[in-house]
Scaffold this motif. Structure first.
Motif, short mmCIF file in Angstrom:
data_model
loop_
_atom_site.label_atom_id
_atom_site.label_comp_id
_atom_site.label_asym_id
_atom_site.label_seq_id
_atom_site.Cartn_x
_atom_site.Cartn_y
_atom_site.Cartn_z
N LEU A 176 58.93 24.96 74.99
CA LEU A 176 60.31 25.43 74.92
C LEU A 176 61.01 25.14 73.59
O LEU A 176 61.96 25.84 73.23
CB LEU A 176 61.12 24.78 76.06
N LEU A 177 60.56 24.13 72.89
CA LEU A 177 61.26 23.69 71.69
C LEU A 177 61.09 24.69 70.55
O LEU A 177 59.99 25.22 70.32
CB LEU A 177 60.73 22.32 71.25
N ASP A 178 62.17 24.94 69.84
CA ASP A 178 62.13 25.80 68.65
C ASP A 178 61.07 25.28 67.69
O ASP A 178 61.05 24.09 67.34
CB ASP A 178 63.52 25.77 67.98
N ARG A 179 60.17 26.14 67.27
CA ARG A 179 59.04 25.71 66.42
C ARG A 179 59.49 25.15 65.08
O ARG A 179 58.72 24.48 64.39
CB ARG A 179 58.07 26.88 66.20
N ARG A 180 60.72 25.43 64.68
CA ARG A 180 61.21 24.88 63.42
C ARG A 180 61.63 23.41 63.55
O ARG A 180 61.86 22.75 62.54
CB ARG A 180 62.40 25.70 62.92
N ILE A 181 61.68 22.92 64.77
CA ILE A 181 62.06 21.52 65.02
C ILE A 181 60.78 20.71 65.23
O ILE A 181 59.93 21.05 66.05
CB ILE A 181 62.96 21.42 66.26
N HIS A 182 60.64 19.65 64.48
CA HIS A 182 59.45 18.80 64.59
C HIS A 182 59.47 18.05 65.92
O HIS A 182 60.53 17.73 66.47
CB HIS A 182 59.41 17.80 63.43
N HIS A 183 58.26 17.75 66.42
CA HIS A 183 58.16 17.14 67.74
C HIS A 183 57.05 16.08 67.74
O HIS A 183 55.90 16.36 67.41
CB HIS A 183 57.84 18.22 68.78
N MET A 184 57.45 14.87 68.10
CA MET A 184 56.49 13.78 68.30
C MET A 184 56.57 13.35 69.76
O MET A 184 57.65 13.20 70.33
CB MET A 184 56.84 12.59 67.40
N VAL A 185 55.41 13.16 70.39
CA VAL A 185 55.37 12.78 71.80
C VAL A 185 54.49 11.55 71.99
O VAL A 185 53.43 11.42 71.36
CB VAL A 185 54.87 13.94 72.69
N ILE A 186 54.95 10.62 72.83
CA ILE A 186 54.18 9.42 73.15
C ILE A 186 53.55 9.61 74.52
O ILE A 186 54.25 9.87 75.51
CB ILE A 186 55.07 8.16 73.14
N PHE A 187 52.21 9.50 74.58
CA PHE A 187 51.47 9.67 75.83
C PHE A 187 51.17 8.32 76.46
O PHE A 187 50.61 7.44 75.82
CB PHE A 187 50.15 10.40 75.57
N HIS A 188 51.53 8.18 77.75
CA HIS A 188 51.23 6.95 78.49
C HIS A 188 50.01 7.12 79.39
O HIS A 188 49.45 6.13 79.85
CB HIS A 188 52.45 6.55 79.32
N HIS A 189 49.63 8.36 79.66
CA HIS A 189 48.44 8.64 80.46
C HIS A 189 47.67 9.77 79.78
O HIS A 189 47.49 10.84 80.33
CB HIS A 189 48.84 9.02 81.89
N GLY A 190 47.24 9.47 78.57
CA GLY A 190 46.64 10.50 77.74
C GLY A 190 45.26 10.96 78.17
O GLY A 190 44.81 12.03 77.78
N MET A 191 44.57 10.17 78.99
CA MET A 191 43.22 10.54 79.41
C MET A 191 43.19 11.17 80.80
O MET A 191 42.13 11.28 81.40
CB MET A 191 42.30 9.32 79.36
N SER A 192 44.33 11.61 81.28
CA SER A 192 44.38 12.34 82.55
C SER A 192 43.63 13.66 82.39
O SER A 192 44.00 14.49 81.56
CB SER A 192 45.83 12.61 82.94
N PRO A 193 42.58 13.91 83.18
CA PRO A 193 41.84 15.18 83.05
C PRO A 193 42.73 16.40 83.27
O PRO A 193 42.57 17.41 82.58
CB PRO A 193 40.76 15.07 84.13
N GLN A 194 43.66 16.30 84.21
CA GLN A 194 44.54 17.43 84.50
C GLN A 194 45.44 17.74 83.29
O GLN A 194 45.63 18.91 82.94
CB GLN A 194 45.40 17.14 85.73
N LYS A 195 45.99 16.70 82.68
CA LYS A 195 46.87 16.92 81.53
C LYS A 195 46.09 17.48 80.35
O LYS A 195 46.54 18.41 79.68
CB LYS A 195 47.56 15.61 81.14
N LEU A 196 44.90 16.93 80.11
CA LEU A 196 44.10 17.42 78.99
C LEU A 196 43.69 18.87 79.21
O LEU A 196 43.70 19.68 78.27
CB LEU A 196 42.85 16.55 78.82
N ARG A 197 43.38 19.22 80.45
CA ARG A 197 43.01 20.60 80.76
C ARG A 197 44.19 21.54 80.54
O ARG A 197 44.05 22.63 79.96
CB ARG A 197 42.54 20.68 82.22
N MET A 198 45.38 21.12 80.95
CA MET A 198 46.57 21.94 80.77
C MET A 198 46.89 22.13 79.28
O MET A 198 47.20 23.23 78.83
CB MET A 198 47.78 21.28 81.44
#
Length: 361
Positions: free
Chosen positions: A95-117
């Motif tokens: 959803l974020l405007d591509r001209r706006i930079h985005h940093m995200v912190i993952f707390h469950h980065g190895m979730s297979p469902q999240k990685l697949r999505m």
């Protein structure tokens, strides 16, 4: 540089006053907003919606907040958005405007469902920086998402070492050990281990400020040496740590590799050794044999042996506790974490989005 800080929780009424008066540890997103001279966005900004919240909690995805933040970021002409959890970071990537930079912190980065999505929707192309809360998870996400070293960084969670600090030296002979927390805890294994150690008293404080679920201990018959204690305010929690000989953090074997890290950090900051379950991420939050002891998941015998060996060696408890405090203070303080986040955001805004390895812009 205008940065919008996004927290995936509600800020309790009176929290800022409690922090100011020293009754609560400093909070990362409040400190970041102050450092950037900006505002933060949390659940308090959303309209009440019980059904929506239940659905979002089920899928661990804060769609309503992502919509709000995307609109706010565009209207406010922000240069960057910092999502402190993938709960909002994943939908916001769409959803974020591509001209706006985005940093995200993952707390469950190895979730297979999240990685697949992420791979299916090619969301890795939408983030400037992905921060995982351990080196193991950063390496795993880097491989799974085809990102280079600059795009995925390890950003261990911090602890307020000025709040969590011992008020007196440990004697190494305190009357009980303690286990605290809720997320992904393996209390059944700890309870079975304590049945082997009837001479050692253990307090369980099952609860969390951030999550609500069953603790896993409910179906276990507690032996006489294991006592359930109420979940308490952080101001009291410090005393609980200090009154314990050492802390035990039993964790389930799951893809939540760093579950339990905040309890492990707080205990060490309070000058207490930790017996914890060996997980790829959590293992980075203590030094095995120096600030704590690691045991294999679900191994009640090894956990009992680790607890008993430390219980029977008060001088080792004191020595490891001192080392733990020094190590946490020098590596994982909140102020060091804030400095690193500021540096990452500044680099992104100044240098622009870095290319994704093997993927066109």
């Amino acid at each position: 540089m205008r940065v919008l800080v996004v927290a995936t929780n509600a800020t309790p009424k009176g929290l800022i006053n409690e922090i100011r008066t020293g009754r609560h540890q400093r909070i990362d997103y409040l400190e970041l907003a102050q450092r950037f001279g900006t505002v933060h966005h949390d659940y308090n900004a959303l309209r009440p919606g019980r059904l929506f919240r239940q659905i979002e909690d089920l899928f661990r995805c804060d769609i309503r907040q992502a919509i709000d933040v995307a609109l706010l970021a565009k209207r406010g002409s922000y240069d960057a958005v910092l999502s402190l959890s993938e709960r909002v970071g994943i939908p916001l990537a769409l959803l974020l405007d591509r001209r706006i930079h985005h940093m995200v912190i993952f707390h469950h980065g190895m979730s297979p469902q999240k990685l697949r999505m992420i791979r299916t929707l090619k969301l890795q192309q939408r983030w400037d920086v992905v921060a995982a809360i351990s080196r193991a998870e950063a390496d795993g996400m880097r491989t799974a998402l085809g990102l280079d070293d600059q795009r995925v960084v390890a950003l261990h969670t911090p602890v307020d070492v000025d709040f969590y600090k011992p008020s007196r030296p440990s004697t190494g002979q305190e009357a009980f050990i303690q286990s605290l927390g809720l997320s992904h805890r393996d209390y059944p294994t700890l309870i079975r281990a304590m049945r082997r150690l009837p001479h050692i008293s253990c307090h369980l404080r099952v609860g969390s400020t951030w999550v609500t679920r069953r603790g896993g201990h409910e179906k276990e018959d507690l032996p006489p040496n294991v006592k359930l204690q109420p979940f308490v305010h952080p101001d009291v929690l410090r005393q609980c740590y200090e009154e314990s000989r050492f802390i035990v953090v039993p964790i389930q074997a799951s893809t939540q590799w760093s579950a339990g890290c905040t309890s492990v950090q707080a205990a060490q900051a309070m000058g207490k050794p930790v017996v914890a379950t060996r997980r790829p991420g959590l293992s980075e939050y203590l030094i095995d044999g120096e600030t704590g002891l690691l045991v294999e998941p679900g191994d009640e015998r090894s956990m009992a042996e680790a607890i008993e060996s430390l219980w029977n060696d008060p001088l080792r408890v004191i020595r490891m506790g001192r080392k733990a405090r020094e190590w946490i203070e020098s590596h994982y303080s909140l102020d060091r974490w804030l400095d690193k986040v500021q540096q990452l955001i500044a680099q992104v805004v100044c240098q622009g989005r870095l290319p994704v390895s093997g993927m066109p812009r």
